[in-house]
Write a protein that holds these residues in place. Structure first.
Motif, PDB file in Angstrom:
ATOM      1  N   ILE A 556       0.918  -1.366  -0.045  1.00  0.00           N
ATOM      2  CA  ILE A 556       0.095   0.212  -0.060  1.00  0.00           C
ATOM      3  C   ILE A 556       0.932   1.359   0.043  1.00  0.00           C
ATOM      4  CG2 ILE A 556      -1.489   1.261   1.556  1.00  0.00           C
ATOM      5  CD1 ILE A 556      -2.727  -1.410   2.258  1.00  0.00           C
ATOM      6  N   HIS A 557       2.065   1.202   1.011  1.00  0.00           N
ATOM      7  CA  HIS A 557       2.819   2.186   0.658  1.00  0.00           C
ATOM      8  C   HIS A 557       3.439   2.871  -0.709  1.00  0.00           C
ATOM      9  CE1 HIS A 557       6.453   4.665   1.389  1.00  0.00           C
ATOM     10  NE2 HIS A 557       7.153   3.932   0.739  1.00  0.00           N
ATOM     11  N   PHE A 558       3.838   1.807  -1.452  1.00  0.00           N
ATOM     12  CA  PHE A 558       4.345   1.803  -2.655  1.00  0.00           C
ATOM     13  C   PHE A 558       3.203   2.493  -3.500  1.00  0.00           C
ATOM     14  CE2 PHE A 558       8.044  -0.653  -1.181  1.00  0.00           C
ATOM     15  CZ  PHE A 558       8.992   0.284  -1.535  1.00  0.00           C
ATOM     16  N   CYS A 559       2.024   1.791  -3.576  1.00  0.00           N
ATOM     17  CA  CYS A 559       0.913   2.228  -4.322  1.00  0.00           C
ATOM     18  C   CYS A 559       0.566   3.503  -4.022  1.00  0.00           C
ATOM     19  CB  CYS A 559      -0.196   1.371  -4.056  1.00  0.00           C
ATOM     20  SG  CYS A 559      -1.853   1.552  -4.946  1.00  0.00           S
ATOM     21  N   GLN A 560       0.558   4.037  -2.806  1.00  0.00           N
ATOM     22  CA  GLN A 560       0.264   5.386  -2.109  1.00  0.00           C
ATOM     23  C   GLN A 560       1.336   6.514  -2.877  1.00  0.00           C
ATOM     24  OE1 GLN A 560      -2.691   4.913  -0.600  1.00  0.00           O
ATOM     25  NE2 GLN A 560      -2.893   6.960  -1.214  1.00  0.00           N
ATOM     26  N   GLU A 561       2.579   6.031  -3.052  1.00  0.00           N
ATOM     27  CA  GLU A 561       3.491   6.826  -3.717  1.00  0.00           C
ATOM     28  C   GLU A 561       3.184   6.940  -5.087  1.00  0.00           C
ATOM     29  OE1 GLU A 561       6.032   7.596  -0.800  1.00  0.00           O
ATOM     30  OE2 GLU A 561       7.153   7.442  -3.068  1.00  0.00           O
ATOM     31  N   MET A 615      -2.281  -3.922  -7.843  1.00  0.00           N
ATOM     32  CA  MET A 615      -2.581  -2.993  -6.929  1.00  0.00           C
ATOM     33  C   MET A 615      -3.168  -3.383  -5.443  1.00  0.00           C
ATOM     34  SD  MET A 615      -0.630  -0.508  -7.950  1.00  0.00           S
ATOM     35  CE  MET A 615       0.303  -1.540  -8.814  1.00  0.00           C
ATOM     36  N   PRO A 616      -2.659  -3.119  -4.420  1.00  0.00           N
ATOM     37  CA  PRO A 616      -3.482  -3.623  -3.199  1.00  0.00           C
ATOM     38  C   PRO A 616      -4.602  -2.853  -2.805  1.00  0.00           C
ATOM     39  CG  PRO A 616      -1.397  -2.332  -2.544  1.00  0.00           C
ATOM     40  CD  PRO A 616      -1.536  -2.394  -4.044  1.00  0.00           C
ATOM     41  N   VAL A 617      -4.803  -1.603  -3.349  1.00  0.00           N
ATOM     42  CA  VAL A 617      -5.947  -0.999  -3.068  1.00  0.00           C
ATOM     43  C   VAL A 617      -6.520  -0.436  -4.342  1.00  0.00           C
ATOM     44  CG1 VAL A 617      -5.058   0.102  -0.874  1.00  0.00           C
ATOM     45  CG2 VAL A 617      -4.384   1.065  -3.132  1.00  0.00           C
ATOM     46  N   ALA A 618      -7.748   0.120  -4.173  1.00  0.00           N
ATOM     47  CA  ALA A 618      -8.597   0.540  -5.217  1.00  0.00           C
ATOM     48  C   ALA A 618      -7.770   1.648  -5.729  1.00  0.00           C
ATOM     49  CB  ALA A 618      -9.973   0.913  -5.122  1.00  0.00           C
ATOM     50  N   VAL A 619      -7.815   1.663  -7.106  1.00  0.00           N
ATOM     51  CA  VAL A 619      -7.200   2.750  -8.003  1.00  0.00           C
ATOM     52  C   VAL A 619      -8.080   3.650  -8.773  1.00  0.00           C
ATOM     53  CG1 VAL A 619      -5.284   3.659  -9.299  1.00  0.00           C
ATOM     54  CG2 VAL A 619      -4.822   1.678  -7.940  1.00  0.00           C
ATOM     55  N   PRO A 620      -8.391   4.574  -8.500  1.00  0.00           N
ATOM     56  CA  PRO A 620      -9.158   5.504  -9.493  1.00  0.00           C
ATOM     57  C   PRO A 620      -8.551   5.928 -10.668  1.00  0.00           C
ATOM     58  CG  PRO A 620      -8.616   6.897  -7.731  1.00  0.00           C
ATOM     59  CD  PRO A 620      -7.923   5.673  -7.514  1.00  0.00           C
ATOM     60  N   LEU A 621      -9.101   5.485 -11.904  1.00  0.00           N
ATOM     61  CA  LEU A 621      -8.518   5.765 -13.152  1.00  0.00           C
ATOM     62  C   LEU A 621      -9.338   6.988 -13.612  1.00  0.00           C
ATOM     63  CD1 LEU A 621      -8.132   2.551 -14.918  1.00  0.00           C
ATOM     64  CD2 LEU A 621      -6.413   3.702 -13.516  1.00  0.00           C
ATOM     65  N   GLU A 622      -8.724   8.069 -14.096  1.00  0.00           N
ATOM     66  CA  GLU A 622      -9.210   8.832 -14.680  1.00  0.00           C
ATOM     67  C   GLU A 622     -10.055   8.522 -16.082  1.00  0.00           C
ATOM     68  OE1 GLU A 622      -6.747  12.300 -15.291  1.00  0.00           O
ATOM     69  OE2 GLU A 622      -6.644  12.572 -13.227  1.00  0.00           O
ATOM     70  N   GLN A 623      -9.230   7.726 -16.629  1.00  0.00           N
ATOM     71  CA  GLN A 623      -9.483   7.205 -17.813  1.00  0.00           C
ATOM     72  C   GLN A 623      -8.603   6.220 -18.333  1.00  0.00           C
ATOM     73  OE1 GLN A 623      -7.673   9.193 -21.366  1.00  0.00           O
ATOM     74  NE2 GLN A 623      -9.700   9.784 -22.050  1.00  0.00           N
ATOM     75  N   LEU A 624      -9.436   5.154 -19.089  1.00  0.00           N
ATOM     76  CA  LEU A 624      -8.804   3.934 -19.535  1.00  0.00           C
ATOM     77  C   LEU A 624      -9.155   3.907 -20.953  1.00  0.00           C
ATOM     78  CD1 LEU A 624      -7.354   1.192 -18.786  1.00  0.00           C
ATOM     79  CD2 LEU A 624      -9.796   0.064 -18.583  1.00  0.00           C
ATOM     80  N   ALA A 625      -7.962   3.987 -21.540  1.00  0.00           N
ATOM     81  CA  ALA A 625      -8.231   3.990 -23.182  1.00  0.00           C
ATOM     82  C   ALA A 625      -7.509   2.892 -23.858  1.00  0.00           C
ATOM     83  CB  ALA A 625      -7.590   5.405 -23.567  1.00  0.00           C
ATOM     84  N   ALA A 626      -8.123   2.426 -24.944  1.00  0.00           N
ATOM     85  CA  ALA A 626      -7.454   1.496 -25.858  1.00  0.00           C
ATOM     86  C   ALA A 626      -7.349   2.015 -27.100  1.00  0.00           C
ATOM     87  CB  ALA A 626      -8.307   0.311 -25.848  1.00  0.00           C
ATOM     88  N   SER A 627      -6.342   1.922 -27.381  1.00  0.00           N
ATOM     89  CA  SER A 627      -5.956   2.501 -28.928  1.00  0.00           C
ATOM     90  C   SER A 627      -6.241   1.481 -29.979  1.00  0.00           C
ATOM     91  CB  SER A 627      -4.603   3.004 -29.190  1.00  0.00           C
ATOM     92  OG  SER A 627      -3.486   2.030 -29.351  1.00  0.00           O
TER      93      SER A 627
END
Lengths: 1269, 146
Positions: A556-561, A615-627
């Motif tokens: 979580i620490h690294f994810c938080q970083e 990731m160990p925690v939920a990560v909010p993504l602004e956007q997920l895009a596929a080209s």
């Protein structure tokens, strides 16, 4: 050797066994030099007790003057000072002198020896010839003196008295005597060794056995056994000497171990005392007397004892030229000492042991370097490298301990510790004071300042790394490198550390040691953070955040970083940090909706991704895009060829599990993608030419694995910068929160542009950070296509039958066109194919996956020219289906010359009918055109109908009466009912009467069967030249219950129906005979009668050339007859053919006689009589020159002759035959030659058709022919 | 008697590694990994000569001293199997009662158990070993130590 040595200094290598000399010192001194030289010259074999291996030994001796003090006192164990042999020298040859002094002297000497229990003595009598000569008178013979001595001293030990003759002369006798003496001396010495050492060992063993008694001291025993070792060494038996030390070593080790096990010996207490000095090994002296004294006095510490012991072993090993054993033993010793100190719980200043180990390592290395040359050293790096690494390690720990590694320098506590440690080193030993590189100096310097420490530490570390590299121990090198990196990190120098960490990390990753990877990566992260390498730090953090080896808190620490960085509000212009996605999330699977992944443009297509967040925690993504990449090459507009169900798509695309750090490298490598291939022969797809397996990703599988790791491995130390494609189409999905574990994300795919789309990359944006999956593999495609509207009309059954109402299916694929309300199809009406469907008919609407969507009713309006079908509103890419009932009118006349024009102005194609060979049905192509609302062009539709019947007609005659026969053949596969068959004249002009001879009832005609109908033709007035008739019948399918009869017409035309001539034949037997006989001539009389009135212009030749329009020909003046015997039962004698000129008037008769001979007996059918019209060469042909007639005659004559020569039958010889041949030629050449023209079937009636005549067998009976068939 | 037992694949990644003081696991991993250097050296040096010998036991190869946590050095004994799978047993050398033949018998046991794992049709050679039987056998060898 001068006997001034009171106490021999123990310098073992120079030591020699002591031999005392008594008696005549002057004599000995004169003999000393040759003796000392010659004694070691020849080796002796030393056989020893206890089955020990015999040794070859070169004996030397230290000759000293006999003194009583030299003799060992009781209990003195010193062996080095032990006199092994006592020699009494005398050159006395005078018995008086002997008796007077020498004898007493000897007695005293021997008494002394005996007193001390020494039995190793010898008396040497030196004999010189000079002395003999001097005083001959009272000289006993030498032998007698020797005997006397022997008698006096050596009772029964005669060998204890040796005679040395003329030792200083160079004569053979002297030589002999010398060698005998030396041999004796050696033997006696060895005997003494064996005896004394044996006794010593005995004592030693006894002492050892007492080791468990209280008061036993190891140090005392040590001294005793070392004494033995010294003697062996003195005798240059280093092996044996080493054995003594090894025994001592083992004994001591065992005691320590026993102590550890609780069995403590008292004497060990001295070794358990706190260690005050840690000077390290000292290998420059053969014997460290200082330490030896310490041991002797029982004050040595454990380290000192060990040091001394190792020093001795080292000296012996180097003497034995086994330097590499020294290094190995050194390492063992150092490890062992560390352990022993621990076992004995010896208190020691912290770090003191490290000092000792460090100094010792370096000392050993120096010692080895001192005795080996460079090449030897390089070849044996593997033996020394351990010591280097150990020293490095120790120095490092000292450095940490003394605060020399930190950035700020040592604290006062640490300085105090340094001072204490240095104090324990004592002063430098004299041997190394002047050497610049002594271990002592190094350590002192290294501990003195931070800089010096760094210098020394780096020097050592690099040396160790180099050595490890040189011998291929890359892992060890990596480990040393790693500790270097740690050092650099402590020093606050992350730049230096990084490369070492990278090296180590690469090795761990490539070998799949996940725990090491994790640990190193953590260090790496710290290092990168210190350096401010944001991108790599974040990448490493991402890897660590997804590392299962770490605790959740760390993850979580690294994810938080990452998240902290991502949410920094930097100005938007700043470049976003791009990271590899593989550490962040794994693409697990991908699913298209619809599953075919093929849609027509404008339709919604959804892609569902399954993304496993690491990731160990939920990560909010602004956007997920596929080209996505659009490939326009395929599938742009040719929608007609690629329907929606073009290729079977798997429902979901599964992605192979991305290589996580926990995965072994072999499994992480690409597995071969195999595919079966089959090669079929082009001619027959069922036969297989070859089959095989193909590896599709050879380039990956065959790649060398030891080369640099593949760039897309996520575990790479520094991830390859991933670049997001710009300008490509993007599938976007905003505000997604990736929960740990599997996430499902749905994209709506834009499907406006046509083409094949390939998913290329995946990009997750978190604030300032982008995670990019650079390749999506296996490739995923979806396709957007467009389709034109299509209209097809298909028969509902296999074959459409003409004449009956048939159903056709109309299928309208809307494609991209939307059918609006009010759109209608307009069909041009064709007379021959009316549309029967009533005003409304049901229609079905199917969607693109052929599911029924809707049903509605079509309204059909028909006007004269156009049938209008109003369509229900249909969405695009749907299919509208309905049925039309049509009827194809069977054309009564197959020959219809004129073209019709369609109402819309197109040239109407005449329904093309063609006969298929054999009994097949005649097909009619009906073409219609349909105007569709989506196109300005008409859609031509072609339907093929088959006529189920085939009709044939024939004219039958009976004299003047005529009959018409119609044969109706059912060629279809259906049975029909037939009724109401009629034959009518087409133009009711003549007074013909057609009287039916057929049944009136309904008839059934089966498939492939025929029905025959006959009509009697009667006429009142003149028979018309041309009869145009129509046969009509009504038929209905027998299978249908409701029988709606449909008409069938067959029109035909008969010409020249009237019978012009009748031929009557009679066969008459030869005159005077009742019957015909075979083989004998009989007469045939034929009578040709004209039945009809000839017309006016009957003789006009020109009319023939006018073609079919000529209808007036009735007769000709000349007829040609021909007796043609088809069954070869007759032979014509004479002319078989001839010309007959018929008179013009009716009932004109002409008779012809022909002679025949029947060949067989029995009822023979009459030979056929054929009658032709004879058309002589055209007279009024203007273009024809007269010369042609001559030519014709010539040809005739030319033709006749060869025929004559052949001598064939009379019929061939006849003129008429020649004519007929000529006429055949003429037709092809179109020359004005006479022609024969056959009559139409009804024009000549043969009365005698089918008549037979009885022929009897020939009377002579010579020939009896039996014809059996 | 053993403090760490490791099975290393032919490609030098750990198929199985377990150590008794869990807090020291990392150090054992480092040690075992470094040991491979010596194993490889030994195999390549002796390998050809020993190819046909049945003896796979390499003996004590890599003594070290760990002074921080365990002020004792550890003896690592190694054996190389025919499939080039390596076994490493790390022994706390303060346990002095251990004799060479005891180490050998440990290797025999380890080898037999490993063979059983390989015989499992559901085991994919190259995968990490997750067999419970193997695990319990290793545990038994380690329990004897404490």
């Amino acid at each position: 050797m001068e006997p001034q040595e009171e106490k021999p200094i123990i310098y073992t290598m120079e030591n020699k066994p002591i031999v005392t000399c008594a008696g005549d010192q002057a004599l000995f001194t004169s003999l000393y030099t040759p003796l000392a030289q010659q004694l070691p010259r020849e080796p002796m074999e030393w056989r020893r007790s206890y089955g020990r291996a015999p040794r070859t030994i070169h004996l030397e001796a230290n000759f000293v003057q006999f003194k009583e003090e030299l003799l060992p006192k009781e209990g003195n164990k010193a062996l080095l000072t032990f006199p092994f042999l006592h020699i009494y020298w005398t050159d006395c040859c005078d018995i008086k002198v002997y008796k007077a002094s020498v004898r007493d002297n000897m007695m005293r000497w021997q008494g002394n020896l005996r007193l001390h229990g020494s039995a190793d003595w010898v008396i040497v009598v030196v004999e010189t010839s000079d002395a003999k000569k001097k005083n001959k008178t009272n000289i006993l013979p030498r032998s007698s003196l020797v005997d006397k001595i022997r008698n006096d001293f050596c009772n029964k030990q005669n060998d204890r008295c040796v005679v040395l003759s003329d030792p200083l002369k160079d004569s053979s006798r002297s030589q002999e005597s010398w060698s005998a003496f030396l041999l004796k001396l050696r033997t006696l010495l060895l005997m003494s060794f064996t005896q004394n050492l044996g006794r010593f060992e005995e004592d030693m063993r006894t002492l050892r056995e007492k080791r468990n008694q209280p008061g036993w001291s190891f140090c005392d025993y040590f001294m005793v056994q070392e004494e033995l070792a010294f003697v062996f060494e003195m005798l240059q038996q280093c092996e044996d000497a080493l054995v003594q030390y090894d025994e001592l070593d083992a004994l001591f080790t065992q005691y320590v171990l026993n102590f550890g096990a609780g069995d403590g010996a008292n004497w060990l207490g001295s070794f358990c005392s706190p260690v005050k000095r840690w000077t390290g090994l000292l290998l420059r002296r053969p014997i460290d007397m200082e330490k030896r004294d310490g041991i002797q006095s029982g004050q040595a510490s454990l380290l000192e004892l060990r040091s001394y012991l190792f020093c001795r072993q080292c000296t012996l090993l180097i003497f034995l030229q086994r330097p590499w054993e020294v290094t190995q033993r050194a390492l063992e010793l150092l490890h062992n000492c560390v352990q022993e100190l621990c076992l004995l719980e010896v208190s020691m200043l912290e770090g003191a042991l490290d000092c000792w180990v460090f100094l010792s390592c370096l000392e050993v290395l120096h010692r080895i370097e001192g005795c080996c040359d460079q090449a030897q050293l390089e070849a044996n790096v593997s033996h020394t490298v351990g010591l280097w690494a150990y020293a490095t390690d120790k120095l490092k720990s000292l450095g940490y301990m003394c605060g020399l590694v930190s950035e700020k320098g040592p604290l006062s506590l640490e300085l105090n510790r340094t001072v204490d440690l240095l104090a324990g080193l004592g002063d430098e030993k004299a041997e190394t004071v002047h050497s610049l590189q002594s271990p002592y100096k190094k350590l002192k310097e290294a501990l003195s300042s931070v800089e010096a420490f760094e210098r020394h530490y780096l020097e050592l570390s690099h040396a160790a790394v180099e050595m490890y590299r040189a011998i291929g121990r890359m892992r060890s090198a990596g480990l040393v490198g790693k500790s270097l990196a740690e050092f650099y990190m402590r020093k606050g120098d992350p730049e230096q550390a990084e490369s070492f960490l990278q090296n180590a990390l690469r090795s761990y990753v490539s070998e799949g040691w996940s725990l090491l990877v994790t640990h190193t990566r953590k260090q790496m992260a710290e290092c990168q953070k210190l350096q401010g390498k944001t991108e790599t730090y974040l990448q490493t953090s991402a890897l660590l955040a997804g590392d299962a080896n770490l605790t959740n808190e760390e993850r979580i620490h690294f994810c938080q970083e990452i998240l902290t960085f991502a949410n920094q509000s930097t100005d938007s212009k700043a470049q976003k940090v791009t990271l590899s996605m593989s550490s962040f999330a794994q693409l697990k699977q991908l699913q298209f909706r619809p599953a075919t992944a093929t849609v027509h443009s404008g339709t919604a297509l959804q892609v569902e991704l399954c993304l496993r967040s690491l990731m160990p925690v939920a990560v909010p993504l602004e956007q997920l895009a596929a080209s996505v990449h659009l490939n326009l090459e395929q599938g742009e507009t040719n929608g007609k060829t690629r329907g929606p169900q073009r290729r079977p798509y798997p429902e979901t695309v599964l992605f192979p599990l991305g290589n996580s750090s926990a995965m072994p490298p072999s499994a992480a490598g690409p597995s071969p993608e195999l595919e079966e291939i089959q090669d079929c022969s082009p001619s027959d797809p069922r036969s297989l030419n070859s089959t095989g397996m193909v590896c599709k990703n050879t380039h990956l599988v065959m790649r060398r694995h030891d080369s640099s790791p593949s760039p897309d491995t996520p575990n790479l130390v520094s991830p390859v910068p991933v670049v997001m494609d710009d300008g490509a189409n993007m599938l976007m999905s905003g505000d997604v929160t990736l929960l740990p574990g599997n996430n499902s994300i749905v994209f709506s795919v834009p499907s406006q542009e046509l083409g094949t789309y390939t998913l290329r990359q995946l990009c997750a944006t978190v604030g300032q950070v982008q995670f990019i999956l650079p390749h999506i593999s296996p490739l995923v495609h979806y396709e957007v296509y467009s389709q034109e509207s299509q209209l097809t009309v298909e028969p509902l059954t296999d074959q459409l039958l003409a004449g009956l109402p048939q159903r056709a299916k109309v299928r309208l694929q809307t494609g991209h066109y939307t059918v609006k309300k009010g759109d209608a199809l307009q069909l041009t009406n064709i007379d021959s194919m009316p549309i029967l469907t009533s005003s409304s008919c049901p229609a079905t609407i199917l969607n693109s996956t052929a599911e029924r969507v809707d049903e509605s009713v079509l309204f059909i309006q028909s006007s004269d020219k156009v049938t209008c079908i109003s369509l229900p509103p249909t969405p695009p890419y749907h299919t509208l289906e309905f049925q039309l009932e049509v009827l194809c009118v069977i054309p009564s006349d197959p020959v219809r010359p004129e073209n019709q024009r369609l109402t819309n102005g197109e040239i109407r194609h005449r329904p093309r009918s063609y006969n298929l060979p054999d009994n097949h049905m005649t097909a009619i192509n009906q073409r219609m055109s349909i105007d569709c609302p989506w196109s300005i062009y008409s859609t031509p539709i072609s339907l093929t109908f088959y006529i189920p019947f085939k009709a044939k007609h024939s004219l039958l005659s009976a004299g003047n009466r005529k009959y018409i026969q119609v044969c109706l053949q059912n060629v279809s596969d259906v049975n029909f009912h037939l009724m109401d068959q009629r034959l009518t004249e087409k133009h009711r002009e003549s007074s013909l009467e057609l009287q039916s001879l057929n049944t009136k009832a309904q008839q059934l005609v089966y498939s492939k069967q025929s029905l025959y109908y006959v009509w009697d033709v009667r006429w009142k007035e003149n028979m018309p030249l041309c009869l145009q008739c129509v046969f009509s019948a009504s038929f209905s399918s027998a299978s249908e219950e409701v029988s709606a009869f449909k008409p069938y017409h067959y029109a035909f035309q008969l010409e020249r129906v009237t019978t012009l001539y009748s031929v009557r034949t009679e066969i008459m037997p030869a005159a005077g005979q009742q019957n015909c006989h075979s083989g004998s001539l009989c007469g045939l009389e034929m009578s040709i009668t004209r039945l009809a009135e000839p017309e006016d212009d009957e003789d006009d030749r020109g009319t023939e050339k006018k073609g079919q329009t000529e209808t007036e020909e009735v007769c000709s003046t000349k007829l040609m007859y021909k007796v043609a015997d088809g069954s070869s039962s007759w032979v014509v004698y004479g002319r078989s053919s001839g010309l007959v000129s018929m008179p013009m008037d009716a009932n004109a008769n002409h008779r012809v006689q022909v002679e025949l001979m029947p060949l067989f007996a029995g009822h023979l059918p009459f030979p056929d009589i054929e009658v032709f019209k004879y058309l002589p060469p055209s007279a009024n042909s203007a273009s024809q020159p007269d010369t042609d007639g001559c030519v014709e005659n010539d040809t005739l004559s030319l033709l006749v002759r060869p025929l004559d020569d052949q001598g064939d039958t009379a019929s061939i010889r006849s003129q008429g035959t020649v004519h007929s041949v000529g006429s055949g030629e003429q037709q092809s050449r179109v020359l004005p030659m006479p022609r024969l023209e056959p009559f139409s079937p009804g024009q000549v009636f043969n009365h005698s058709q089918g008549c037979q005549v009885l022929v009897l067998p020939s009377t002579d009976g010579h020939v009896l022919e039996i014809n059996a068939t | 008697m053993a403090v760490c037992i490791a099975v290393i694949a032919k490609e030098n990644y750990p198929l199985y590694i377990r150590s008794v003081p869990v807090q020291n696991e990392l150090k054992f991993h480092y040690t075992v990994h470094t040991t491979l250097d010596v194993v490889e050296e030994k195999i390549s040096a002796v390998g050809k000569a020993m190819a046909d010998q049945r003896e796979l036991y390499l003996g004590l190869l890599y003594p070290t001293e760990d002074y921080k946590v365990y002020p004792s050095h550890m003896i690592k004994n190694m054996a190389v199997t025919n499939s080039k799978v390596k076994f490493v047993i790390v022994v706390d050398s303060s346990n002095t009662s251990l004799r060479d033949n005891e180490i050998r018998s440990m290797f025999r046991k380890l080898h037999n158990s490993f063979t059983d794992v390989m015989c499992n049709p559901f085991y994919n050679p190259g995968d990490t070993i997750q067999s419970k039987a193997f695990d319990s056998m290793v545990s038994a060898m380690m329990v004897q130590a404490s």
